[in-house]
Design a protein around this motif. Structure first.
Motif, PDB file in Angstrom:
ATOM      1  N   VAL A 195      54.563  11.685   6.009  1.00  0.00           N
ATOM      2  CA  VAL A 195      53.540  12.216   6.898  1.00  0.00           C
ATOM      3  C   VAL A 195      52.799  11.056   7.548  1.00  0.00           C
ATOM      4  O   VAL A 195      52.291  10.164   6.849  1.00  0.00           O
ATOM      5  CB  VAL A 195      52.544  13.120   6.150  1.00  0.00           C
ATOM      6  CG1 VAL A 195      51.494  13.672   7.116  1.00  0.00           C
ATOM      7  CG2 VAL A 195      53.279  14.262   5.450  1.00  0.00           C
ATOM      8  N   GLY A 196      52.726  11.066   8.864  1.00  0.00           N
ATOM      9  CA  GLY A 196      51.995  10.054   9.617  1.00  0.00           C
ATOM     10  C   GLY A 196      50.646  10.586  10.066  1.00  0.00           C
ATOM     11  O   GLY A 196      50.581  11.614  10.749  1.00  0.00           O
ATOM     12  N   VAL A 197      49.567   9.910   9.672  1.00  0.00           N
ATOM     13  CA  VAL A 197      48.203  10.333   9.990  1.00  0.00           C
ATOM     14  C   VAL A 197      47.657   9.401  11.066  1.00  0.00           C
ATOM     15  O   VAL A 197      47.484   8.203  10.830  1.00  0.00           O
ATOM     16  CB  VAL A 197      47.306  10.289   8.739  1.00  0.00           C
ATOM     17  CG1 VAL A 197      45.879  10.716   9.095  1.00  0.00           C
ATOM     18  CG2 VAL A 197      47.883  11.174   7.634  1.00  0.00           C
TER      19      VAL A 197
ATOM     20  N   LEU B 120      51.839   7.454   5.886  1.00  0.00           N
ATOM     21  CA  LEU B 120      51.603   6.315   6.769  1.00  0.00           C
ATOM     22  C   LEU B 120      50.387   6.625   7.621  1.00  0.00           C
ATOM     23  O   LEU B 120      50.067   7.791   7.865  1.00  0.00           O
ATOM     24  CB  LEU B 120      52.810   6.059   7.678  1.00  0.00           C
ATOM     25  CG  LEU B 120      54.145   5.786   6.991  1.00  0.00           C
ATOM     26  CD1 LEU B 120      55.251   5.662   8.032  1.00  0.00           C
ATOM     27  CD2 LEU B 120      54.073   4.522   6.136  1.00  0.00           C
ATOM     28  N   ALA B 121      49.704   5.587   8.090  1.00  0.00           N
ATOM     29  CA  ALA B 121      48.508   5.808   8.899  1.00  0.00           C
ATOM     30  C   ALA B 121      48.462   4.818  10.048  1.00  0.00           C
ATOM     31  O   ALA B 121      48.973   3.693   9.945  1.00  0.00           O
ATOM     32  CB  ALA B 121      47.249   5.668   8.052  1.00  0.00           C
TER      33      ALA B 121
ATOM     34  N   VAL C 265      45.876   3.177   2.238  1.00  0.00           N
ATOM     35  CA  VAL C 265      47.121   3.810   2.659  1.00  0.00           C
ATOM     36  C   VAL C 265      47.857   2.821   3.543  1.00  0.00           C
ATOM     37  O   VAL C 265      47.249   1.898   4.100  1.00  0.00           O
ATOM     38  CB  VAL C 265      46.829   5.125   3.434  1.00  0.00           C
ATOM     39  CG1 VAL C 265      46.082   4.855   4.728  1.00  0.00           C
ATOM     40  CG2 VAL C 265      48.089   5.922   3.685  1.00  0.00           C
ATOM     41  N   ASP C 266      49.166   2.968   3.644  1.00  0.00           N
ATOM     42  CA  ASP C 266      49.962   2.041   4.453  1.00  0.00           C
ATOM     43  C   ASP C 266      49.647   2.231   5.932  1.00  0.00           C
ATOM     44  O   ASP C 266      49.980   3.264   6.514  1.00  0.00           O
ATOM     45  CB  ASP C 266      51.453   2.274   4.213  1.00  0.00           C
ATOM     46  CG  ASP C 266      51.898   1.822   2.830  1.00  0.00           C
ATOM     47  OD1 ASP C 266      51.219   0.946   2.263  1.00  0.00           O
ATOM     48  OD2 ASP C 266      52.905   2.344   2.335  1.00  0.00           O
ATOM     49  N   HIS C 267      48.995   1.233   6.530  1.00  0.00           N
ATOM     50  CA  HIS C 267      48.752   1.256   7.964  1.00  0.00           C
ATOM     51  C   HIS C 267      49.887   0.541   8.683  1.00  0.00           C
ATOM     52  O   HIS C 267      50.274  -0.567   8.299  1.00  0.00           O
ATOM     53  CB  HIS C 267      47.415   0.590   8.301  1.00  0.00           C
ATOM     54  CG  HIS C 267      46.248   1.504   8.119  1.00  0.00           C
ATOM     55  ND1 HIS C 267      45.709   1.794   6.887  1.00  0.00           N
ATOM     56  CD2 HIS C 267      45.510   2.212   9.023  1.00  0.00           C
ATOM     57  CE1 HIS C 267      44.689   2.630   7.030  1.00  0.00           C
ATOM     58  NE2 HIS C 267      44.553   2.896   8.315  1.00  0.00           N
TER      59      HIS C 267
ATOM     60  N   LEU D 124      54.948   4.418  13.008  1.00  0.00           N
ATOM     61  CA  LEU D 124      54.567   5.709  12.441  1.00  0.00           C
ATOM     62  C   LEU D 124      55.382   6.837  13.061  1.00  0.00           C
ATOM     63  O   LEU D 124      55.890   7.719  12.352  1.00  0.00           O
ATOM     64  CB  LEU D 124      53.074   5.941  12.648  1.00  0.00           C
ATOM     65  CG  LEU D 124      52.486   7.232  12.078  1.00  0.00           C
ATOM     66  CD1 LEU D 124      51.047   7.003  11.611  1.00  0.00           C
ATOM     67  CD2 LEU D 124      52.499   8.379  13.097  1.00  0.00           C
ATOM     68  N   LEU D 125      55.523   6.814  14.371  1.00  0.00           N
ATOM     69  CA  LEU D 125      56.252   7.886  15.048  1.00  0.00           C
ATOM     70  C   LEU D 125      57.727   7.880  14.656  1.00  0.00           C
ATOM     71  O   LEU D 125      58.324   8.935  14.437  1.00  0.00           O
ATOM     72  CB  LEU D 125      56.109   7.735  16.564  1.00  0.00           C
ATOM     73  CG  LEU D 125      54.697   7.929  17.115  1.00  0.00           C
ATOM     74  CD1 LEU D 125      54.624   7.526  18.581  1.00  0.00           C
ATOM     75  CD2 LEU D 125      54.230   9.373  16.944  1.00  0.00           C
ATOM     76  N   ARG D 126      58.322   6.707  14.551  1.00  0.00           N
ATOM     77  CA  ARG D 126      59.743   6.625  14.204  1.00  0.00           C
ATOM     78  C   ARG D 126      60.016   7.050  12.757  1.00  0.00           C
ATOM     79  O   ARG D 126      61.087   7.573  12.460  1.00  0.00           O
ATOM     80  CB  ARG D 126      60.256   5.195  14.403  1.00  0.00           C
ATOM     81  CG  ARG D 126      60.377   4.761  15.845  1.00  0.00           C
ATOM     82  CD  ARG D 126      61.180   3.475  15.948  1.00  0.00           C
ATOM     83  NE  ARG D 126      60.552   2.387  15.196  1.00  0.00           N
ATOM     84  CZ  ARG D 126      59.732   1.503  15.726  1.00  0.00           C
ATOM     85  NH1 ARG D 126      59.423   1.583  17.018  1.00  0.00           N
ATOM     86  NH2 ARG D 126      59.207   0.537  14.988  1.00  0.00           N
ATOM     87  N   SER D 127      59.039   6.853  11.867  1.00  0.00           N
ATOM     88  CA  SER D 127      59.283   7.029  10.432  1.00  0.00           C
ATOM     89  C   SER D 127      58.826   8.372   9.887  1.00  0.00           C
ATOM     90  O   SER D 127      59.204   8.742   8.771  1.00  0.00           O
ATOM     91  CB  SER D 127      58.566   5.917   9.650  1.00  0.00           C
ATOM     92  OG  SER D 127      59.000   4.640  10.073  1.00  0.00           O
TER      93      SER D 127
END
Length: 350
Positions: A177-179, A201-202, A211-213, A219-222
């Motif tokens: 989940v990308g925030v 991911l953030a 959190v992993d920034h 972020l979009l690719r993962s």
């Protein structure tokens, strides 16, 4: 904008950030008068109860502030306005001419007010803080609903069709989940996601939580799910646009409980209608003004909204993520506290 992506930051440098809820009362002060515009019935109950404790005299109207009802603010330096209707510049000018000096907006965002114009008139505009849990809870609910195909499931069972759907659901623990935006709401979403065991991911210009920034592109690719919690300003308008949607995985999901124009609706529709995306859950939408919060059963709505609602993998809710009893109490109380604090400061100035 001061540079961060936090939903709790002001949308313009002209506006002042909502302060901590502490009332600074002058030693001797008359009762403060505050006019409450755009006030629904449930808000009115909360305002009257809170005002009785704080010694505030209220003038309450359901109507949004406008040139035609600015006389309701006559004699009051402070007004409180809702976020459901854009505050026109003509109304701001009329408020300033009526002697108003402070506008408390009962929202985190400022995109319904031209804050720079208000400042040029001598008006101070300030937002309110409220519990981020309301929006965070709703965001997680939308995520779960969209990855489990809840819309199609509920429509089928409403029609007494109890067969399993063609598409199996997915589990959050198997997803990334990308925030986007790690202010108070984004941070609360991250805290909830940890309980599901998924990778998080953030992206934020000012990373500051555990959190992993990563970069926005990464972020979009993962991410299997992207959730939007950035403020809306010139820089973030269509932050997720056609080229960025193209970076998403096939079958990815988008959740937006931030602001509608963070997401390019036309680009989103194109990706959904071709089947490239797995689905979307949208509590906010471009062009929602005049549609959300209104009974539109016997009137036309936008073509984009109609197309979105036709899709079995798209959930739409009417900008209601914030709407809980706890958040309402916070909003009402902090709006009046901000007015009291402003009035106290102004008395010290003079």
């Amino acid at each position: 904008m001061t540079g961060g992506m936090s939903n709790s930051e002001p949308a313009r440098t002209a506006a002042r950030r909502s302060r901590s809820p502490m009332v600074r009362r002058p030693s001797v002060a008359p009762v403060l008068g505050v006019t409450i515009y755009g006030c629904d019935a449930d808000e009115a109950v909360a305002f009257r109860e809170t005002a009785s404790r704080f010694g505030v005299a209220l003038t309450i109207t359901e109507a949004a502030v406008s040139e035609t009802n600015v006389e309701l603010a006559s004699g009051n330096r402070c007004v409180s306005v809702g976020h459901k209707v854009r505050i026109e510049n003509a109304a701001l000018l009329a408020l300033s001419r009526a002697g108003v000096r402070y506008v408390s907006t009962r929202s985190i965002g400022y995109n319904h007010i031209d804050v720079e114009y208000a400042e040029s008139l001598g008006l101070v505009v300030e937002n309110v803080s409220y519990s981020p849990d309301s929006v965070a809870d709703f965001t997680l609910m939308l995520m779960l609903m969209v990855v489990r195909n809840a819309k199609s499931l509920l429509r089928s069972t409403d029609a007494h069709d109890y067969r399993l759907g063609d598409v199996r659901g997915r589990e959050l623990r198997d997803l990334t989940v990308g925030v986007i935006g790690t202010g108070r709401i984004g941070t609360a979403v991250v805290a909830r996601l940890r309980g599901f065991g998924c990778r998080v991911l953030a992206y934020d210009k000012r990373p500051g939580i555990g959190v992993d920034h990563v970069s926005l592109d990464e972020l979009l690719r993962s991410s299997d799910i992207v959730t939007l919690h950035a403020p809306l300003n010139a820089e973030t308008h269509h932050l997720v646009n056609g080229p960025r949607i193209a970076q998403l995985k096939d079958g990815a999901f988008i959740v937006n409980t931030g602001r509608g124009p963070l997401l390019d609706t036309d680009a989103l529709l194109a990706a959904l209608e071709t089947g490239r995306l797995g689905g979307a859950a949208l509590d906010v939408l471009e062009g929602e003004e005049g549609i959300f919060y209104a009974d539109c059963r016997n009137r036309d709505v936008s073509e984009a909204l109609v197309r979105l609602q036709r899709l079995p993998n798209v959930l739409i809710s009417p900008h209601t993520a914030y709407y809980t009893d706890h958040a309402l109490r916070d909003t009402v109380q902090n709006s009046l506290i901000n007015c009291l604090n402003f009035d106290s400061e102004r008395r010290h100035w003079v």
